[in-house]
Design a protein around this motif. Structure first.
Motif, mmCIF file in Angstrom:
data_model
loop_
_atom_site.group_PDB
_atom_site.id
_atom_site.type_symbol
_atom_site.label_atom_id
_atom_site.label_comp_id
_atom_site.label_asym_id
_atom_site.label_seq_id
_atom_site.Cartn_x
_atom_site.Cartn_y
_atom_site.Cartn_z
ATOM 1 N N GLY A 23 2.558 -3.809 -2.158
ATOM 2 C CA GLY A 23 3.431 -2.746 -2.856
ATOM 3 C C GLY A 23 4.915 -3.221 -2.762
ATOM 4 O O GLY A 23 5.485 -3.988 -1.841
ATOM 5 N N ASP A 24 5.533 -2.955 -3.682
ATOM 6 C CA ASP A 24 6.997 -2.870 -3.804
ATOM 7 C C ASP A 24 7.851 -2.085 -2.795
ATOM 8 O O ASP A 24 9.064 -2.640 -2.165
ATOM 9 C CB ASP A 24 7.743 -2.429 -5.244
ATOM 10 N N ASP A 39 10.905 -6.901 0.602
ATOM 11 C CA ASP A 39 11.570 -7.990 1.250
ATOM 12 C C ASP A 39 11.528 -7.682 2.644
ATOM 13 O O ASP A 39 11.668 -8.669 3.492
ATOM 14 C CB ASP A 39 13.243 -8.270 0.779
ATOM 15 N N VAL A 40 11.908 -6.524 3.316
ATOM 16 C CA VAL A 40 11.930 -6.173 4.755
ATOM 17 C C VAL A 40 10.739 -6.648 5.497
ATOM 18 O O VAL A 40 10.859 -7.594 6.366
ATOM 19 C CB VAL A 40 12.454 -4.796 4.977
ATOM 20 N N VAL A 41 9.649 -6.294 4.966
ATOM 21 C CA VAL A 41 8.368 -6.303 5.903
ATOM 22 C C VAL A 41 7.842 -7.839 5.884
ATOM 23 O O VAL A 41 7.106 -8.295 6.754
ATOM 24 C CB VAL A 41 7.217 -5.396 5.520
ATOM 25 N N LYS A 42 8.507 -8.575 4.592
ATOM 26 C CA LYS A 42 7.921 -10.204 4.674
ATOM 27 C C LYS A 42 8.733 -10.919 5.374
ATOM 28 O O LYS A 42 8.595 -12.012 5.773
ATOM 29 C CB LYS A 42 8.043 -10.641 3.189
ATOM 30 N N HIS A 43 9.996 -10.383 5.872
ATOM 31 C CA HIS A 43 10.974 -11.165 6.702
ATOM 32 C C HIS A 43 11.220 -10.831 8.272
ATOM 33 O O HIS A 43 11.723 -11.667 9.003
ATOM 34 C CB HIS A 43 12.221 -11.076 6.115
ATOM 35 N N ILE A 44 10.587 -9.723 8.561
ATOM 36 C CA ILE A 44 10.522 -9.448 10.085
ATOM 37 C C ILE A 44 9.307 -9.787 10.695
ATOM 38 O O ILE A 44 8.351 -9.693 10.103
ATOM 39 C CB ILE A 44 10.780 -7.823 10.129
ATOM 40 N N ASP A 45 9.473 -10.202 12.042
ATOM 41 C CA ASP A 45 8.120 -10.438 12.733
ATOM 42 C C ASP A 45 8.130 -9.564 13.758
ATOM 43 O O ASP A 45 8.978 -9.378 15.021
ATOM 44 C CB ASP A 45 8.539 -11.895 13.500
ATOM 45 N N VAL A 46 7.129 -8.452 13.679
ATOM 46 C CA VAL A 46 6.909 -7.572 14.675
ATOM 47 C C VAL A 46 5.814 -8.094 15.655
ATOM 48 O O VAL A 46 4.550 -8.449 15.002
ATOM 49 C CB VAL A 46 6.264 -6.239 13.828
ATOM 50 N N ASN A 47 6.222 -8.293 16.802
ATOM 51 C CA ASN A 47 5.247 -8.634 17.843
ATOM 52 C C ASN A 47 5.392 -7.891 19.054
ATOM 53 O O ASN A 47 6.653 -7.076 19.579
ATOM 54 C CB ASN A 47 5.353 -10.287 18.233
ATOM 55 N N ALA A 66 15.012 -5.169 11.691
ATOM 56 C CA ALA A 66 15.654 -5.321 10.105
ATOM 57 C C ALA A 66 16.962 -5.616 10.142
ATOM 58 O O ALA A 66 17.638 -6.476 9.462
ATOM 59 C CB ALA A 66 15.218 -3.989 9.515
ATOM 60 N N LYS A 67 17.671 -4.999 11.084
ATOM 61 C CA LYS A 67 19.225 -5.171 10.910
ATOM 62 C C LYS A 67 19.424 -6.737 11.344
ATOM 63 O O LYS A 67 20.341 -7.407 10.970
ATOM 64 C CB LYS A 67 19.868 -4.398 12.055
ATOM 65 N N ASN A 68 18.921 -7.320 12.557
ATOM 66 C CA ASN A 68 19.205 -8.627 12.797
ATOM 67 C C ASN A 68 18.811 -9.627 11.982
ATOM 68 O O ASN A 68 19.495 -10.852 11.859
ATOM 69 C CB ASN A 68 18.247 -8.883 14.328
ATOM 70 N N ALA A 69 17.934 -9.164 10.907
ATOM 71 C CA ALA A 69 17.175 -10.007 9.855
ATOM 72 C C ALA A 69 18.258 -10.033 8.713
ATOM 73 O O ALA A 69 18.141 -10.685 7.656
ATOM 74 C CB ALA A 69 15.982 -9.739 9.480
#
Length: 317
Positions: free
Chosen positions: A85-86, A163-171, A182-185
Motif C-alpha cells: 500500500g501507499d 518509503d518509511v516501512v521499506k527503509h527502516i529495520d525493525v528488530n 524513522a528519524k535516524n533513517a
C-alpha cells in the motif's frame, strides 16, 4: 493500492473476525483499495484458523504464520516487507485501537505530507499503576533521549508512508522506537494524532511490567546505535585514550618521583598510584579492543534471518 493494514497478533482468536469486519467496513465505506495483513506470531489458540477463514472469504486478507513466537518487532518486519500500500497502518488485534481513525491517518500522510503519524492514547482505559504511570515515565525518557517529541511512543496505531516501512529495520524489541528508527533513517516529518483508546474486550494483555524494563534497556541500545552504530571505535577509542592517558600520567609521575625526588623511598609497587596506573591502562586497552571488535563485527556481519515463516495466505512465497 491505497492502504495496507498490518496487524501483529498472539492468541487473539476472539477479536479477529470483529476486527476484520470493522476495518473492512471503514475502508470500503471510504472507497479505499486495501489489504489487511495478519501476522500470527506463534499463536497456540485458533487464531490462524480464523485468519484462514477470513482470507478464504476476502481476497484482501493476507496472512503470515510464524513457526513460533518471535516477538512483535519481527512480526512488524514481516508485515512491512509484504505491504504494498501507499500508506501502511499498524494496529493491535485486541480491539483497543479504533479503525475509525484510519481515514484521517491516511489523509495526514497523503495530503498533509507526514512521513509517519503516531497515535496518542490521551485518555486510556488501562490500570493506572501497572500501565499508565510507567508508560508516562517511559515516554518522558524516550522524548529526552531521542529528541522525538511524541507523547505515546508505544501506541500500536500508527501510519507510515510506504518509503518509511521499506527503509527502516525493525528488530529485537525495537517496535517501541519505530519513530526513532524513522528519524535516524532521515524521515523527520513525524506527526502525532490523538486517537481513541478502548478497553480490552477479550482476553488479557500479553505484556507485563517487564516490558518497561526491557523498554528502557532498548532505549539505551537505540541511543548508542544512533550515535555510534556506524563507528563504535569513536566511543570506545575515545574512552580508551582517556583511560590510557590517565594511567600513563600516573606512571610518569611515579617514575619521575622515584628517580629524581625520592630514590631511597618506598618501592613503586608499594604505592597506591601504581595500581591506579596499572588498572586504568588495562581498562584503556580493553576499551580499544572492544572498539576494534565492534568495527570488525560491523564490517563482517551478514544479514541473518530473525524469524521463520510456517505458512502464508494470499501472498507470494
Amino acid at each position: 493500492m491505497n492502504i495496507s493494514v498490518v496487524i501483529p497478533l498472539l492468541n487473539e482468536q476472539e477479536s479477529l473476525k470483529e476486527l476484520h469486519d470493522w476495518i473492512a467496513k471503514v475502508l470500503q465505506s471510504n472507497r479505499f483499495s486495501y489489504e489487511i495483513i495478519f501476522i500470527d506470531d506463534g499463536s497456540t489458540d485458533d487464531s490462524w484458523k480464523i485468519i484462514t477463514q477470513l482470507a478464504n472469504a476476502n481476497p484482501n486478507v493476507k496472512g503470515i504464520r510464524f513457526l513460533k513466537n518471535f516477538g512483535k518487532s519481527q512480526a512488524l518486519h514481516a508485515g512491512f516487507y509484504e505491504a504494498i500500500g501507499d500508506v501502511v497502518i499498524t494496529m493491535d488485534a485486541d480491539l483497543q485501537d479504533n479503525p475509525e481513525e484510519i481515514p484521517e491517518l491516511f489523509s495526514m500522510i497523503k495530503e498533509a505530507g507526514f512521513d509517519m503519524v503516531s497515535g496518542w492514547k490521551k485518555k486510556r482505559y488501562d490500570n493506572i499503576y501497572t500501565k499508565n504511570l510507567p508508560s508516562k515515565l517511559f515516554n518522558w525518557a524516550a522524548r529526552k533521549t531521542s529528541g522525538v517529541k511524541l507523547h505515546d511512543f508505544n501506541c500500536g496505531l500508527k501510519a507510515y508512508s510506504k518509503d518509511v516501512v521499506k527503509h527502516i529495520d525493525v528488530n529485537g524489541e525495537m517496535h517501541r522506537y519505530i519513530p526513532v528508527l524513522a528519524k535516524n533513517a532521515g524521515f523527520t516529518n513525524i506527526g502525532e494524532k490523538v486517537v481513541k483508546h478502548q478497553a480490552r474486550k477479550y482476553g488479557v494483555t500479553k505484556f507485563g511490567m517487564d516490558r518497561f524494563i526491557h523498554g528502557f534497556l532498548d532505549l539505551i541500545t537505540i541511543w548508542f546505535i544512533s550515535r555510534f552504530g556506524k563507528s563504535p571505535m569513536h566511543l570506545f577509542g575515545a574512552l580508551g585514550v582517556i583511560m590510557f592517558a590517565v594511567g600513563f600520567g600516573f606512571s610518569a609521575y611515579l617514575g619521575v618521583d622515584k628517580i629524581f625526588f625520592n630514590p631511597m623511598g618506598r618501592l613503586i609497587t608499594q604505592r597506591p598510584q601504581f595500581y591506579i596506573a596499572l588498572t586504568t591502562m588495562i581498562i584503556g586497552t580493553q576499551f580499544f579492543v572492544a572498539g576494534f571488535l565492534g568495527e570488525i563485527i560491523l564490517r563482517t556481519k551478514q544479514g541473518k534471518k530473525r524469524y521463520a515463516i510456517k505458512s502464508k495466505l494470499n501472498l507470494n512465497d
